[in-house]
Design an enzyme around this catalytic site. Sequence first.
Site, mmCIF file in Angstrom:
data_model
loop_
_atom_site.group_PDB
_atom_site.id
_atom_site.type_symbol
_atom_site.label_atom_id
_atom_site.label_comp_id
_atom_site.label_asym_id
_atom_site.label_seq_id
_atom_site.Cartn_x
_atom_site.Cartn_y
_atom_site.Cartn_z
ATOM 1 N N HIS A 70 6.399 -24.347 46.083
ATOM 2 C CA HIS A 70 7.366 -23.716 45.175
ATOM 3 C C HIS A 70 8.721 -23.587 45.870
ATOM 4 O O HIS A 70 8.851 -22.845 46.845
ATOM 5 C CB HIS A 70 6.817 -22.343 44.775
ATOM 6 C CG HIS A 70 7.702 -21.562 43.870
ATOM 7 N ND1 HIS A 70 8.245 -20.343 44.219
ATOM 8 C CD2 HIS A 70 8.140 -21.819 42.614
ATOM 9 C CE1 HIS A 70 8.965 -19.879 43.209
ATOM 10 N NE2 HIS A 70 8.925 -20.757 42.224
ATOM 11 N N ARG A 71 9.683 -24.359 45.411
ATOM 12 C CA ARG A 71 10.999 -24.483 46.081
ATOM 13 C C ARG A 71 10.772 -24.958 47.524
ATOM 14 O O ARG A 71 11.502 -24.591 48.445
ATOM 15 C CB ARG A 71 11.770 -23.166 46.043
ATOM 16 C CG ARG A 71 11.896 -22.574 44.642
ATOM 17 C CD ARG A 71 12.624 -21.240 44.637
ATOM 18 N NE ARG A 71 12.322 -20.515 43.396
ATOM 19 C CZ ARG A 71 12.595 -19.248 43.170
ATOM 20 N NH1 ARG A 71 13.201 -18.527 44.091
ATOM 21 N NH2 ARG A 71 12.281 -18.663 42.031
ATOM 22 N N GLU A 99 8.143 -28.374 44.035
ATOM 23 C CA GLU A 99 8.849 -27.908 42.846
ATOM 24 C C GLU A 99 10.251 -27.534 43.273
ATOM 25 O O GLU A 99 10.453 -26.978 44.355
ATOM 26 C CB GLU A 99 8.111 -26.684 42.279
ATOM 27 C CG GLU A 99 8.698 -26.121 40.990
ATOM 28 C CD GLU A 99 9.740 -25.021 41.197
ATOM 29 O OE1 GLU A 99 10.349 -24.605 40.206
ATOM 30 O OE2 GLU A 99 9.964 -24.594 42.354
ATOM 31 N N ASP A 129 14.557 -26.580 41.672
ATOM 32 C CA ASP A 129 15.389 -26.156 40.541
ATOM 33 C C ASP A 129 16.706 -26.920 40.556
ATOM 34 O O ASP A 129 17.289 -27.118 41.620
ATOM 35 C CB ASP A 129 15.693 -24.664 40.652
ATOM 36 C CG ASP A 129 14.421 -23.849 40.807
ATOM 37 O OD1 ASP A 129 13.754 -23.618 39.787
ATOM 38 O OD2 ASP A 129 14.091 -23.453 41.946
ATOM 39 N N HIS A 139 18.233 -22.374 42.856
ATOM 40 C CA HIS A 139 17.545 -21.608 41.818
ATOM 41 C C HIS A 139 18.475 -20.704 41.012
ATOM 42 O O HIS A 139 18.517 -20.777 39.792
ATOM 43 C CB HIS A 139 16.425 -20.763 42.434
ATOM 44 C CG HIS A 139 15.703 -19.924 41.435
ATOM 45 N ND1 HIS A 139 16.118 -18.648 41.093
ATOM 46 C CD2 HIS A 139 14.595 -20.177 40.685
ATOM 47 C CE1 HIS A 139 15.297 -18.165 40.163
ATOM 48 N NE2 HIS A 139 14.366 -19.061 39.915
ATOM 49 N N GLU A 169 12.558 -28.273 37.749
ATOM 50 C CA GLU A 169 12.819 -27.253 36.742
ATOM 51 C C GLU A 169 14.301 -27.255 36.402
ATOM 52 O O GLU A 169 15.152 -27.090 37.275
ATOM 53 C CB GLU A 169 12.405 -25.856 37.232
ATOM 54 C CG GLU A 169 12.654 -24.801 36.158
ATOM 55 C CD GLU A 169 12.309 -23.376 36.583
ATOM 56 O OE1 GLU A 169 12.895 -22.437 36.000
ATOM 57 O OE2 GLU A 169 11.468 -23.205 37.480
ATOM 58 N N LYS A 220 17.390 -25.530 35.252
ATOM 59 C CA LYS A 220 17.836 -24.132 35.188
ATOM 60 C C LYS A 220 18.945 -24.002 34.149
ATOM 61 O O LYS A 220 20.104 -23.765 34.471
ATOM 62 C CB LYS A 220 18.321 -23.669 36.563
ATOM 63 C CG LYS A 220 17.244 -23.616 37.627
ATOM 64 C CD LYS A 220 16.132 -22.631 37.315
ATOM 65 C CE LYS A 220 16.616 -21.210 37.329
ATOM 66 N NZ LYS A 220 15.485 -20.269 37.078
ATOM 67 N N ASP A 252 4.445 -20.399 47.409
ATOM 68 C CA ASP A 252 5.503 -20.298 48.426
ATOM 69 C C ASP A 252 4.972 -20.657 49.811
ATOM 70 O O ASP A 252 5.743 -20.880 50.733
ATOM 71 C CB ASP A 252 6.039 -18.853 48.485
ATOM 72 C CG ASP A 252 6.663 -18.397 47.171
ATOM 73 O OD1 ASP A 252 7.221 -19.255 46.466
ATOM 74 O OD2 ASP A 252 6.581 -17.200 46.856
#
Length: 240
Positions: A9-10, A36, A38, A51, A111, A113, A231
Amino acid sequence: MSSFHIYGHRGSSGTHPENTLLSFQAAHKAGAQGIELDVQLTKDLVPVVIHDERLERTTNGIGFVKDFLYEDLVRLDAGHSFSSRFQGNSIPSLKSVLEWITSNSLMLNIELKNGRFPYDHLETKVLELLTHYHLYDRTIISSFNHYSIQRLTQNGCKVETAILLMEKLVEPWDYLQQVGANSIHIECGAIDEYFITNTHKRGIPVRAFTVNDPYQIAALKKAGCSAIFTDFPLVAMQSI
């Protein structure tokens, strides 16, 4: 439907500054199957990986991402606020991350944003880059802005698309069809047996976010989740 994937995640954002190349490389090194990230647009319409709409939390900049030219944005420090030892890391362009991804076999979740600001050209710019790097087949595009996902699907998008949900919906599979998306990415606390069973029955992939507890990861795998976003990819890989 039987395979289960771990997405950083990120990147490996629990151990490295989120959404930096360093964080993505750490997730890859940890053995995660995917990352993943953003994406937003700069003032001069360059897709960048960050993000928050504002710069303060993750960088030494002040203001909105959309108000900066790319050349000014990349001069900011995106590492120091996480830890002084990561000082000097910059906000990556989506282009630079995709270029790196072509050197490995990682799956990718982008993702968009565009919930707060619509970023009119965001979908087009992202698709152009994915086309250029031939990454359609291992990418998912997701967003909390379901109009954006609907636009992509109505325009014949060949990339897998996912709606992001924070809570339970009544008959989410019917809603998914309405939007035209392929899969559901949902906050892990909103997942129950009824949701998993009925989503699976329809052949719809379910991916849960943000899952950092090893027992919860194991339980979601057992329940039939397709993937989780974490994370701490190294911890997650050790728990399955």
